[in-house]
Write a protein that holds these residues in place. Structure first.
Motif, PDB file in Angstrom:
ATOM      1  N   GLN A  45       0.832  -1.202   0.000  1.00 57.75           N
ATOM      2  CA  GLN A  45       0.000   0.000   0.000  1.00 57.75           C
ATOM      3  C   GLN A  45       0.868   1.255   0.000  1.00 57.75           C
ATOM      4  O   GLN A  45       0.548   2.248  -0.651  1.00 57.75           O
ATOM      5  N   ALA A  46       1.977   1.192   0.717  1.00 63.71           N
ATOM      6  CA  ALA A  46       2.833   2.372   0.858  1.00 63.71           C
ATOM      7  C   ALA A  46       3.822   2.543  -0.284  1.00 63.71           C
ATOM      8  O   ALA A  46       4.100   3.671  -0.710  1.00 63.71           O
ATOM      9  N   ALA A  95       9.593  -2.159   6.872  1.00 63.48           N
ATOM     10  CA  ALA A  95       8.872  -0.915   7.150  1.00 63.48           C
ATOM     11  C   ALA A  95       7.404  -1.209   7.418  1.00 63.48           C
ATOM     12  O   ALA A  95       6.780  -0.605   8.294  1.00 63.48           O
ATOM     13  N   GLY A  96       6.845  -2.166   6.657  1.00 61.64           N
ATOM     14  CA  GLY A  96       5.452  -2.552   6.877  1.00 61.64           C
ATOM     15  C   GLY A  96       5.259  -3.195   8.235  1.00 61.64           C
ATOM     16  O   GLY A  96       4.310  -2.881   8.956  1.00 61.64           O
ATOM     17  N   LYS A  97       6.169  -4.088   8.600  1.00 58.88           N
ATOM     18  CA  LYS A  97       6.087  -4.766   9.891  1.00 58.88           C
ATOM     19  C   LYS A  97       6.231  -3.770  11.038  1.00 58.88           C
ATOM     20  O   LYS A  97       5.439  -3.772  11.999  1.00 58.88           O
ATOM     21  N   GLY A  98       7.247  -2.924  10.942  1.00 58.43           N
ATOM     22  CA  GLY A  98       7.462  -1.933  11.988  1.00 58.43           C
ATOM     23  C   GLY A  98       6.274  -1.019  12.157  1.00 58.43           C
ATOM     24  O   GLY A  98       5.892  -0.672  13.279  1.00 58.43           O
ATOM     25  N   THR A  99       5.658  -0.642  11.061  1.00 60.21           N
ATOM     26  CA  THR A  99       4.492   0.237  11.116  1.00 60.21           C
ATOM     27  C   THR A  99       3.300  -0.472  11.731  1.00 60.21           C
ATOM     28  O   THR A  99       2.596   0.094  12.582  1.00 60.21           O
ATOM     29  N   ASN A 100       3.045  -1.697  11.322  1.00 57.84           N
ATOM     30  CA  ASN A 100       1.902  -2.442  11.866  1.00 57.84           C
ATOM     31  C   ASN A 100       1.963  -2.508  13.388  1.00 57.84           C
ATOM     32  O   ASN A 100       0.982  -2.230  14.086  1.00 57.84           O
ATOM     33  N   TYR A 101       3.127  -2.902  13.901  1.00 61.48           N
ATOM     34  CA  TYR A 101       3.251  -3.060  15.350  1.00 61.48           C
ATOM     35  C   TYR A 101       3.316  -1.718  16.071  1.00 61.48           C
ATOM     36  O   TYR A 101       2.747  -1.552  17.153  1.00 61.48           O
ATOM     37  N   ASP A 107      10.550   6.835   4.437  1.00 62.49           N
ATOM     38  CA  ASP A 107       9.849   5.545   4.361  1.00 62.49           C
ATOM     39  C   ASP A 107       8.878   5.370   5.518  1.00 62.49           C
ATOM     40  O   ASP A 107       7.792   4.802   5.358  1.00 62.49           O
ATOM     41  N   ALA A 108       9.270   5.842   6.695  1.00 62.94           N
ATOM     42  CA  ALA A 108       8.392   5.714   7.862  1.00 62.94           C
ATOM     43  C   ALA A 108       7.104   6.504   7.651  1.00 62.94           C
ATOM     44  O   ALA A 108       6.003   6.016   7.962  1.00 62.94           O
ATOM     45  N   LYS A 109       7.227   7.710   7.120  1.00 65.11           N
ATOM     46  CA  LYS A 109       6.028   8.525   6.867  1.00 65.11           C
ATOM     47  C   LYS A 109       5.126   7.858   5.836  1.00 65.11           C
ATOM     48  O   LYS A 109       3.896   7.817   5.988  1.00 65.11           O
ATOM     49  N   ARG A 110       5.720   7.342   4.766  1.00 67.69           N
ATOM     50  CA  ARG A 110       4.917   6.682   3.734  1.00 67.69           C
ATOM     51  C   ARG A 110       4.252   5.418   4.267  1.00 67.69           C
ATOM     52  O   ARG A 110       3.099   5.119   3.944  1.00 67.69           O
ATOM     53  N   ALA A 111       4.987   4.677   5.102  1.00 65.00           N
ATOM     54  CA  ALA A 111       4.443   3.424   5.625  1.00 65.00           C
ATOM     55  C   ALA A 111       3.260   3.679   6.556  1.00 65.00           C
ATOM     56  O   ALA A 111       2.246   2.969   6.496  1.00 65.00           O
ATOM     57  N   VAL A 112       3.360   4.678   7.423  1.00 68.96           N
ATOM     58  CA  VAL A 112       2.259   4.985   8.335  1.00 68.96           C
ATOM     59  C   VAL A 112       1.043   5.476   7.549  1.00 68.96           C
ATOM     60  O   VAL A 112      -0.094   5.071   7.826  1.00 68.96           O
ATOM     61  N   LYS A 113       1.281   6.320   6.556  1.00 69.02           N
ATOM     62  CA  LYS A 113       0.181   6.775   5.695  1.00 69.02           C
ATOM     63  C   LYS A 113      -0.459   5.578   4.986  1.00 69.02           C
ATOM     64  O   LYS A 113      -1.691   5.469   4.889  1.00 69.02           O
TER      65      LYS A 113
END
Length: 619
Positions: A437-438, A454-460, A481-487
């Protein structure tokens, strides 16, 4: 002293006189018996030589047992022998209801020292610490009342007098010219200040129960949380009593290694003129002489109104020099040695077991913690290094059972997010979905998305109430990447955003939220966004608590050793380990809103650490 020669201490509490009766002789016990007959509900407390109840008969002893109501207490000196012990046993049997703060310790003491039935006491004793948690689970530093007696008494009963009495043991220690930790076995049994301290505790416990019980939210009562928490505590009490075998040979090897390592780095520090790595003054002097500019200061104090130059870990880590490295490594070796290995070695009972304290209802979310001889919350993740210190019984193996992705699965079910639920029901990789998605589709021929981390870190992280900064800092993800993943997370799972907004709105409106089990959690006015995290964490804790209670009902308690977050550690007979592990996992699994939250068992060898050393370990 009264006219009948009974020793009486009087103390004013908010204008009301408190009478503390002290039974010094067998004759004094007659009035105590009458008091118990007239008071079917009483506060209860004990005074002991220390906290190591498991060493009764080996230095530990119970000195006093105290009973009381709102205005009168009795202090029974069980240290004087059978007549007084018999009076206590009779009183405990006669009582219909008791109130004790942190009841587990007192019941351990009474069971271990006097063979009084713990099951009988558990059934009739309210724990005011558990009641306090159901009213306000926040620690003092979080703006709450706290859970310690010395915190609750000033808040609910009497700020000035309550604090004065609870601090009196410090004053007594000064009078005896010893540290507070050393006063308990040596203070004279009939020291008036000691008797005042002891006599007020059951009065406080009695009053706290009267005050706190009505304050427990109606929804919490309706959903049975008072009984639930007390039943859970009975199971963890038994686990504490069973204890955990220590591998002495392994522990001593680790202590020797860490001692050698510590000495090596201290020797390096000594080469630069630092004889004591714990001396702030020495470190400041040497680093200043080496040309380093130090700016961070400690908090102001009476002796140092502007604070002192700090030499904590953050300062030392920021200094690129062999001395700072030596100090940090010497302190790390020392901390590992004392916290992990010497704590286990020095706290064993006569059978080679340690008895850690399992705090069954502790954090704001009610998450259980383990403290004492096994500092479970500090153990390094993914390695058996410390866990090898603890052994299953002879001819047993260690089995650990935990819930798979419990927080994320709960979030999926609780929010009803269709994409997240679909992923779990189809066995899809949620971390890949978030990354896709990101960052776009998984490249052809790849099993996982290159940005899966990044996806795993964001999910948790989102599940635990964090944003992109936490994703970046905790998972080593670039800011972009962190901003995109959270979005991407919020876009991929829109129902979770609606749940987060609903929880935040509830927190803003009321100052608290309720969890699915009816637990009220007071929130921070400046952090309403954390409300969903509290709901998830607390509800998942209650899923684990339910599992512990169900396992107890199924007869698994003798095999349970520890509860650590969403994991339970067992000692199972080697020949039955697989069958028992599968049965326990079935008991633990839980279906919430149609989604099964599974529990998975891992079988190791005898040591707890062996589970983590397996090549296919999930830890």
């Amino acid at each position: 002293m009264g006219g009948d020669c009974l020793k009486v201490i009087r103390y004013p509490l908010r204008g009301q006189p408190i009478r503390i009766n002290v039974a010094e002789t067998k004759r004094d016990l007659r009035a105590f018996y009458e008091f118990v007959k007239a008071n079917p509900v009483m506060g209860l407390d004990t005074e002991t030589t220390g906290l190591d109840w498991w060493n009764a008969g080996y230095g530990f002893r119970c000195r006093l047992v105290q009973f009381g109501n709102a205005s009168e207490a009795w202090v029974i000196p069980v240290e004087l022998g059978p007549p007084f012990v018999d009076a206590v046993k009779w009183a405990l049997d006669k009582a219909e209801l008791l109130a004790a703060h942190n009841r587990g310790f007192d019941i351990h003491v009474l069971e271990e020292c006097f063979a009084i039935s713990a099951e009988m006491l558990i059934r009739k004793t309210f724990c005011t610490k558990l009641l306090a948690h159901l009213v306000d689970s926040r620690a003092r530093k979080e703006g709450g009342t706290g859970l310690k007696l010395e915190e609750l008494v000033p808040h609910y009963i009497c700020a000035e007098m309550g604090e004065k009495v609870k601090k009196s043991m410090t004053e007594i220690a000064r009078r005896y010219k010893v540290k507070k930790a050393d006063i308990w076995p040596i203070v004279e049994l009939f020291d008036d200040e000691f008797l005042l301290y002891a006599g007020m505790d059951p009065v406080f416990a009695f009053r706290l129960r009267q005050i706190l019980h009505p304050k427990v939210p109606a929804r919490s009562k309706q959903q049975g949380l008072i009984g639930w928490e007390h039943r859970l505590h009975w199971v963890t009490y038994q686990m504490e009593r069973t204890g955990y075998l220590v591998d002495e040979e392994y522990v001593r090897r680790r202590i020797d290694e860490l001692t050698e390592e510590e000495h090596h780095w201290k020797a390096v520090a000594a080469e630069y003129g630092v004889d004591s790595i714990g001396s702030n003054a020495q470190l400041v002097e040497v680093f200043t002489a080496l040309g380093f500019k130090l700016t961070k200061r400690t908090k102001p104090s009476t002796n140092h109104p502007q604070g002192q130059l700090a030499m904590d870990e953050s300062v030392l880590t920021g200094i690129d020099h062999p001395l700072s490295e030596a100090v940090l490594k010497a302190k790390a070796a020392q901390k590992k040695r004392t916290t992990w290995f010497e704590a286990a070695l020095n706290n064993r009972d006569s059978n080679g077991r340690v008895h850690a304290t399992i705090n069954s209802c502790q954090a704001r979310s009610a998450r259980m913690t383990v403290s004492g001889a096994i500092a479970a919350q500090t153990l390094p993740a993914g390695t058996g290094y410390v866990r090898h210190s603890f052994l299953a019984e002879e001819d047993h193996v260690t089995v650990t059972i935990d819930f798979s992705s419990m927080e994320l699965m709960f979030l999926a079910a609780d929010s009803g997010d269709r994409r997240m639920l679909q992923a779990y029901k189809r066995g899809e990789d949620l971390h890949d979905i978030t990354a896709t998605q990101a960052f776009g589709p998984i490249p052809e021929g790849e099993a996982h998305h290159p940005k899966r981390k990044a996806g795993k870190g964001t999910n948790y992280t989102v599940c635990f109430g964090g944003g992109w900064r936490a994703v970046s800092g905790q998972w080593g993800i670039t800011e972009g990447d962190a901003k995109r993943a959270v979005k991407g997370f919020w876009e991929a799972y829109p129902a979770t955003r609606r749940l987060a907004n609903a929880c935040s709105a509830e927190a803003r409106k009321h100052g608290y939220i309720y969890t699915v089990t009816g637990r009220r959690i007071l929130t921070d006015p400046k952090r309403p966004y954390a409300a969903m995290n509290y709901r998830i964490q607390s509800s998942c804790r209650d899923i684990t608590a339910r599992a512990v209670i169900k396992l107890h009902e199924a007869g698994f308690t003798p095999w349970m050793r520890l509860v650590i977050h969403d994991e339970i550690v067992f000692s199972f007979p080697k020949g039955r380990a697989r069958d028992l592990g599968e049965e326990a996992a079935r008991i633990m699994e839980f279906t919430y809103k149609g989604l099964l939250i599974p529990a998975d068992a891992e079988i190791g060898e005898r040591s707890w650490g062996s589970v983590l050393d397996k090549e296919d370990s999930k830890h």
